[in-house]
Enzyme design. Structure first.
Site, PDB file in Angstrom:
ATOM      1  N   ARG A 130       0.850  -1.188   0.000  1.00 16.29           N
ATOM      2  CA  ARG A 130       0.000   0.000   0.000  1.00 16.29           C
ATOM      3  C   ARG A 130       0.888   1.242   0.000  1.00 16.29           C
ATOM      4  O   ARG A 130       1.702   1.421   0.899  1.00 16.29           O
ATOM      5  CB  ARG A 130      -0.892  -0.007   1.248  1.00 16.29           C
ATOM      6  CG  ARG A 130      -1.700   1.243   1.401  1.00 16.29           C
ATOM      7  CD  ARG A 130      -2.638   1.224   2.601  1.00 16.29           C
ATOM      8  NE  ARG A 130      -3.238   2.541   2.686  1.00 16.29           N
ATOM      9  CZ  ARG A 130      -3.384   3.245   3.800  1.00 16.29           C
ATOM     10  NH1 ARG A 130      -3.032   2.745   4.962  1.00 16.29           N
ATOM     11  NH2 ARG A 130      -3.899   4.456   3.762  1.00 16.29           N
ATOM     12  N   HIS A 189      -2.935  10.881   1.424  1.00 18.39           N
ATOM     13  CA  HIS A 189      -2.445  10.534   2.763  1.00 18.39           C
ATOM     14  C   HIS A 189      -1.844  11.808   3.360  1.00 18.39           C
ATOM     15  O   HIS A 189      -0.646  11.901   3.605  1.00 18.39           O
ATOM     16  CB  HIS A 189      -1.426   9.397   2.663  1.00 18.39           C
ATOM     17  CG  HIS A 189      -1.232   8.623   3.947  1.00 18.39           C
ATOM     18  ND1 HIS A 189      -1.391   7.261   4.042  1.00 18.39           N
ATOM     19  CD2 HIS A 189      -0.890   9.027   5.200  1.00 18.39           C
ATOM     20  CE1 HIS A 189      -1.143   6.858   5.287  1.00 18.39           C
ATOM     21  NE2 HIS A 189      -0.834   7.918   6.005  1.00 18.39           N
ATOM     22  N   GLU A 192      -7.466   8.058   6.848  1.00 14.67           N
ATOM     23  CA  GLU A 192      -7.753   8.535   8.194  1.00 14.67           C
ATOM     24  C   GLU A 192      -8.254   9.976   8.258  1.00 14.67           C
ATOM     25  O   GLU A 192      -7.586  10.856   8.819  1.00 14.67           O
ATOM     26  CB  GLU A 192      -6.517   8.373   9.088  1.00 14.67           C
ATOM     27  CG  GLU A 192      -6.080   6.930   9.245  1.00 14.67           C
ATOM     28  CD  GLU A 192      -4.977   6.746  10.286  1.00 14.67           C
ATOM     29  OE1 GLU A 192      -4.529   7.747  10.867  1.00 14.67           O
ATOM     30  OE2 GLU A 192      -4.570   5.602  10.511  1.00 14.67           O
ATOM     31  N   GLU A 216      -3.600  -0.807   7.934  1.00  9.39           N
ATOM     32  CA  GLU A 216      -2.439  -0.460   8.764  1.00  9.39           C
ATOM     33  C   GLU A 216      -2.593  -1.139  10.115  1.00  9.39           C
ATOM     34  O   GLU A 216      -3.688  -1.151  10.684  1.00  9.39           O
ATOM     35  CB  GLU A 216      -2.342   1.051   9.045  1.00  9.39           C
ATOM     36  CG  GLU A 216      -1.863   1.895   7.909  1.00  9.39           C
ATOM     37  CD  GLU A 216      -1.797   3.385   8.285  1.00  9.39           C
ATOM     38  OE1 GLU A 216      -1.590   3.715   9.457  1.00  9.39           O
ATOM     39  OE2 GLU A 216      -1.975   4.199   7.363  1.00  9.39           O
ATOM     40  N   ASN A 274      -7.477   0.902   9.881  1.00 13.79           N
ATOM     41  CA  ASN A 274      -6.147   1.080  10.466  1.00 13.79           C
ATOM     42  C   ASN A 274      -6.327   0.962  11.976  1.00 13.79           C
ATOM     43  O   ASN A 274      -7.044   1.765  12.576  1.00 13.79           O
ATOM     44  CB  ASN A 274      -5.588   2.471  10.157  1.00 13.79           C
ATOM     45  CG  ASN A 274      -5.371   2.709   8.666  1.00 13.79           C
ATOM     46  OD1 ASN A 274      -5.520   1.787   7.860  1.00 13.79           O
ATOM     47  ND2 ASN A 274      -5.022   3.928   8.311  1.00 13.79           N
ATOM     48  N   TYR A 325      -4.527   0.557  15.832  1.00 11.63           N
ATOM     49  CA  TYR A 325      -3.323   0.619  16.674  1.00 11.63           C
ATOM     50  C   TYR A 325      -3.594   0.380  18.154  1.00 11.63           C
ATOM     51  O   TYR A 325      -2.780  -0.194  18.843  1.00 11.63           O
ATOM     52  CB  TYR A 325      -2.629   1.979  16.508  1.00 11.63           C
ATOM     53  CG  TYR A 325      -1.993   2.127  15.147  1.00 11.63           C
ATOM     54  CD1 TYR A 325      -0.733   1.609  14.883  1.00 11.63           C
ATOM     55  CD2 TYR A 325      -2.664   2.764  14.094  1.00 11.63           C
ATOM     56  CE1 TYR A 325      -0.147   1.709  13.632  1.00 11.63           C
ATOM     57  CE2 TYR A 325      -2.091   2.861  12.832  1.00 11.63           C
ATOM     58  CZ  TYR A 325      -0.834   2.342  12.613  1.00 11.63           C
ATOM     59  OH  TYR A 325      -0.257   2.423  11.378  1.00 11.63           O
TER      60      TYR A 325
HETATM   61  C1  FCB Z   1      -1.459   6.403  11.107  1.00 16.16           C
HETATM   62  C2  FCB Z   1      -1.038   7.022   9.797  1.00 16.16           C
HETATM   63  C3  FCB Z   1       0.290   6.538   9.292  1.00 16.16           C
HETATM   64  C4  FCB Z   1       1.285   6.340  10.407  1.00 16.16           C
HETATM   65  C5  FCB Z   1       0.692   5.541  11.529  1.00 16.16           C
HETATM   66  C6  FCB Z   1       1.632   5.272  12.673  1.00 16.16           C
HETATM   67  O1  FCB Z   1      -2.330   7.251  11.769  1.00 16.16           O
HETATM   68  O2  FCB Z   1      -1.992   6.752   8.814  1.00 16.16           O
HETATM   69  O3  FCB Z   1       0.722   7.426   8.318  1.00 16.16           O
HETATM   70  O4  FCB Z   1       1.808   7.524  10.798  1.00 16.16           O
HETATM   71  O5  FCB Z   1      -0.433   6.171  12.022  1.00 16.16           O
END
Ligand code: FCB
Length: 472
Positions: A77, A121, A167, A354, A294, A296
């Site tokens: 990607r 992005h 995002e 992500e 995405n 985290y």
């Molecule tokens: C996300 C972003 C990516 C990267 C990660 C850690 O929010 O999309 O570009 O910075 O976090």
């Protein structure tokens, strides 16, 4: 070990973004983006780091494809830099910029790696910010669609997976609420307006794609969100946690699926939240071919009477270990979030566009990083995907963030997310232990990750942790 938890056509990939890796910010006709302007402003990024040279990928892309091949990636990607392709954001196209992506896509395909292209992005052409105020301007969706058209015309014959915008929540939260990201504004009303136009821009770009002669692939909006655990088992906290999820994931996922914001946002934000015209709502409905997530971290939410429009207070549960970003590591939240999204936005396949961890990497004298902490993070999150799949969530692919260490926005080069180390001075690349491990995961179609995971893939084993959320 036979592995039936990931289907044989599950897609294993890695992700990057143009501004974070390309460098060459003034080369071959590229104009500045809002992130170049932001980084050049003293105090905005850690140690004043900028997009120059980043990973110098603009010149080193061939070697980078070789590395992808070594890791065994099936998919990659990337994002296109709008100011490289259309320096003023509108009007003239820069052929050299477009040629770069054309060669990159050919190179990937020659290497047997399926490209997924993100159109935006975060690197808005600075001219659009200066001349029209950027995303708050109502004409931005049309301009974005014009830019998207240029990219489709050139790349859609070969690219089959697309993302319009990455995002949008971060664009608004960082760019317009707290101002820690470009363009560095702090105004909530403008933030909701920018978010509104980002959503409309997605719809306009999808419309162009679907009308395009080569628009036969799949297109979506890349969303980041958390799972919100209620702080206690009171009904007030349960309701607050649900509100928090609608205010985060729902804010940008409801409109492209249902055609409007979540009702609770309308009720509580009143005229802060702009209206979609009937025409825009019609374009929006069903405008995601798949859910691009995405993920985290997750958070804990309590009902906070009188606090903000949503009356919620978010916190991080101190019980969880944290990555170098300070983000709690919560694979269980990933599993819960996938189920939550699947029940609200039914019928959409899911791609994890992500997921990854910033770790305190310590390279040895030869530049090798033995990042067992990153491997543990990835293994547990892949186990969470397997568990969600078992409960019926149709996850079809996974892109680790990130292919290589890069410029982490306002955190500069201080945070390392790569499965490949990139030395910012020498530009030398070294595959980390996680990169070698990921190759094994790909070869074993996920089995090595499940064997390594400490988060149990049988949801029954994790149930105790999530009792309060069980029925949500
Ligand atoms: C996300 C972003 C990516 C990267 C990660 C850690 O929010 O999309 O570009 O910075 O976090």
């Amino acid at each position: 070990m036979a592995n039936t938890q990931f289907p044989s056509d599950f897609l294993w990939g890695a992700a990057t973004a143009a501004f974070q890796i390309e460098g060459a910010t003034t080369r071959d006709g590229r104009a500045p983006s809002i992130w170049d302007v932001f980084c050049a402003t003293p105090g905005k990024t850690k140690r004043g780091d900028t997009g120059e040279p980043a990973c110098d990928h603009y010149r080193r892309w061939k070697g980078d494809i070789e590395l992808m091949r070594e890791v065994g990636l099936q998919a990659y990607r990337l994002s296109v830099s709008w100011p490289r392709v259309m320096p003023s954001g509108r009007g003239d196209v820069n052929p050299a910029g477009l040629d770069f992506y054309d060669r990159l896509i050919d190179g990937l395909i020659d290497a047997g790696i399926a490209p997924m292209v993100t159109l935006y992005h975060w690197d808005l052409p600075a001219a659009l910010q200066m001349e029209m105020g950027g995303w708050i301007h109502p004409d931005m969706p049309k301009l974005f669609a014009d830019y998207a058209q240029v990219i489709y015309d050139r790349l859609a014959d070969r690219v089959k997976m697309w993302i319009t915008i990455n995002e949008p929540w971060c664009c608004v939260d960082g760019g317009y609420f707290h101002g820690g990201h470009a363009p560095g504004i702090r105004d909530r009303r403008l933030g909701y307006l920018a978010g509104h136009n980002l959503i409309r821009a997605h719809a306009y770009a999808v419309q162009r794609y679907r009308a395009h002669e080569n628009g036969k692939g799949k297109i979506s909006f890349a969303l980041n969100t958390t799972f919100s655990y209620p702080a206690s088992d009171t009904p007030e906290d349960a309701a607050a946690a649900e509100r928090a999820m609608l205010d985060f994931g729902g804010w940008f996922t409801d409109p492209p699926h249902f055609g409007d914001y979540p009702a609770v946002m309308r009720e509580r934000l009143g005229d802060m939240l702009p209206e979609f015209s009937a025409q825009d709502a019609a374009l929006l409905r069903g405008s995601m071919d798949y859910l691009a997530l995405n993920y985290y971290l997750s958070d804990t939410v309590r009902h906070a009477p009188g606090v903000g429009h949503m009356e919620i207070e978010r916190s991080f549960d101190p019980a969880y270990e944290k990555t170098q970003m300070g983000w709690p590591i919560v694979p269980d939240g990933f599993f819960r979030l996938l189920k939550w999204l699947n029940s609200r936005y039914q019928g959409l396949p899911v791609y994890i566009t992500e997921n990854g961890a910033a770790c305190d990497d310590k390279p040895d004298a030869g530049g090798f990083v033995d990042d067992q902490d990153r491997i543990a993070y990835l293994a547990d999150h892949l186990a969470a995907i397997a568990a969600a799949r078992r409960e019926g969530v149709d996850v079809r692919g996974y892109y680790v963030w990130s292919l290589m260490d890069n410029l982490e926005w306002s955190e500069g080069l201080s945070k390392r997310f790569g499965i490949i180390r990139c030395d910012p001075q020498s530009q030398e690349r070294t595959i980390k232990a996680s990169g070698h491990w990921y190759r094994e995961v790909i070869n074993g179609n996920g089995a090595p990750a499940l064997a390594r995971a400490t988060w149990k893939t049988d949801p029954a084993d994790n149930r105790a942790k999530a009792l309060a959320t069980e029925d949500r």
